[in-house]
Design an enzyme around this catalytic site. Structure first.
Site: not given
Ligand code: NAD
Ligand code: TYD
Length: 352
Positions: A85, A135-136, A189, A293
């Protein structure tokens, strides 16, 4: 040599990773769960205070961009499985600094794949590399349609391009070296422990502080939201029951236009903070749009539902209520992560 199953989880101190670690530590007392994380701005061991003393858990500070360190750690721990992750995960940051995304998301992933290969010498019995993606990578949708596992990749941001590249490398290692992999592509998420640069926690924090709520463009952008704990359940399921070489899409069947979501959030926050109705909504400010966007994301999660029996368990209303509750009850966490470097990020991104 012990027969204990060892799973190395990268990025376990981050938002989704911390929920995955907690769940795996609780569900599999016989495994050894190693959390490998560089503790960047997004990684926070406070997320795991409640389980850090568990017998089956170990934290290792490590940087996936350091290939020699990865080889060393893989030799030391000999993981049967990797759940990967660790990533740079924020689109706006990728627009400012794409290189960091290539280094961590692309090179970091390749380093892990190489270390896994070097360790097992292509003897793959009982081994698995699980790559967590988004999904992006599929780009953007119009008003209708859903992303399926066979939708062509068409990434638009440096973040999604780096995730797409890493997905391709994982798949290529499967085809070329027989590395047993599985990939999931999940929608947006939300939930406890999300760093307040992403939409929902940023807006919760701004409402608490009565700061403007910066809605990009006209706010008519659609995302499909999934409660993080449902994602963690899906990850456990796919790790144990997914088929090698397969991709599964994970989503919430829960599409919202940003502006509608923000209005609901404002209403719930007014209630939770005992403020008068309309108080939070008055903070909404339309600001300059994000470049490139993506208009709409929506996931068809019928494959994981059909083949593995997974579906989201938490409704959006319930998930949002739990999320708000968590942030209001964890003001210390919020204070800690929004001090220091966060302030300069915020000023650069949104102005003072
Ligand atoms: P996050 O940014 O909250 O956490 C990322 C973690 O990775 C952090 O703990 C950070 O310290 C660690 N990290 C970053 N660079 C590193 C490195 N070089 N070596 C070791 N550790 C490192 O991210 P998240 O939102 O928890 O996402 C986790 C994964 O899920 C990512 O791969 C992201 O692409 C994927 N994902 C996230 C979402 C979302 O909505 N947040 C949705 C789909 C997929
Ligand atoms: P974000 O949480 O950054 O997730 P992602 O871009 O990976 O989908 O953004 C969710 C949506 O909200 C996206 O359409 C961008 C918008 N957004 C704002 O309108 N204002 C903000 O300050 C941020 C961070 C996101």
């Amino acid at each position: 040599m012990s027969n204990q199953t060892t799973i190395l989880i990268t990025g376990g101190a981050g938002f989704i990773g911390s929920h995955v670690v907690r769940q795996m530590v609780a569900n599999y007392p016989d495994y050894k769960i190693i959390n490998l994380d560089a503790l960047t701005y997004a990684g926070n061991l406070e997320n795991l205070r409640d389980i850090e003393d568990s017998d089956n858990y170990l934290f290792e500070k490590g940087d996936i961009t350091d290939s020699a360190q990865m080889e060393r750690l893989f030799n030391q721990y000999r993981p049967d499985g990797v759940i990967h992750l660790a990533a740079e995960s924020h689109v706006d940051r990728s627009i400012e600094n794409p290189n960091a995304f290539v280094e961590t998301n692309v090179m970091g992933t390749i380093n892990l794949l190489n270390a896994f290969r070097a360790l097992w010498q292509d003897n793959w019995e009982g081994k698995r590399f699980y790559h967590i993606s988004t999904d992006e990578v599929y780009g953007t949708l119009g008003e209708t349609g859903l992303f399926t596992e066979t939708t062509a990749y068409d990434p638009n941001s440096p973040y999604s391009a780096s995730k797409a590249a890493s997905d391709h490398f994982v798949r290529a290692y499967g085809e070329t070296y027989g590395l047993p992999y599985v990939i999931t592509n999940c929608s947006n998420n939300y939930g406890p422990n999300q760093f307040p640069e992403k939409l929902i926690p940023l807006f919760i924090n701004n409402i608490i502080e009565r700061r403007p709520l910066p809605v990009y463009g006209d706010g008519n952008y659609t995302r499909d939201w999934l409660y993080v704990i449902d994602h963690a359940v899906a990850i456990d399921l796919v790790y144990h029951q997914g088929k090698n070489g397969e991709t599964y899409n994970i989503g919430g069947f829960n599409e919202w236009k940003n502006i509608d979501l923000v209005k609901i959030l404002c209403k719930q926050m007014d209630l939770a903070l005992s403020r008068s109705e309309g108080d939070s909504e008055s903070l909404i400010t339309f600001v300059k749009d994000r470049p490139g966007h993506d208009k709409r994301y929506a996931i068809d999660a019928s494959k994981i539902n059909r083949e593995l029996g997974w579906k989201p368990s938490v409704t959006f209303e319930e998930g949002l209520a739990r999320t708000i509750d968590w942030y209001l009850n964890n003001d210390e966490w919020l204070k800690n992560v929004t001090s220091g470097a966060y302030q300069s990020y915020y000023d650069a991104m949104y102005g003072k």
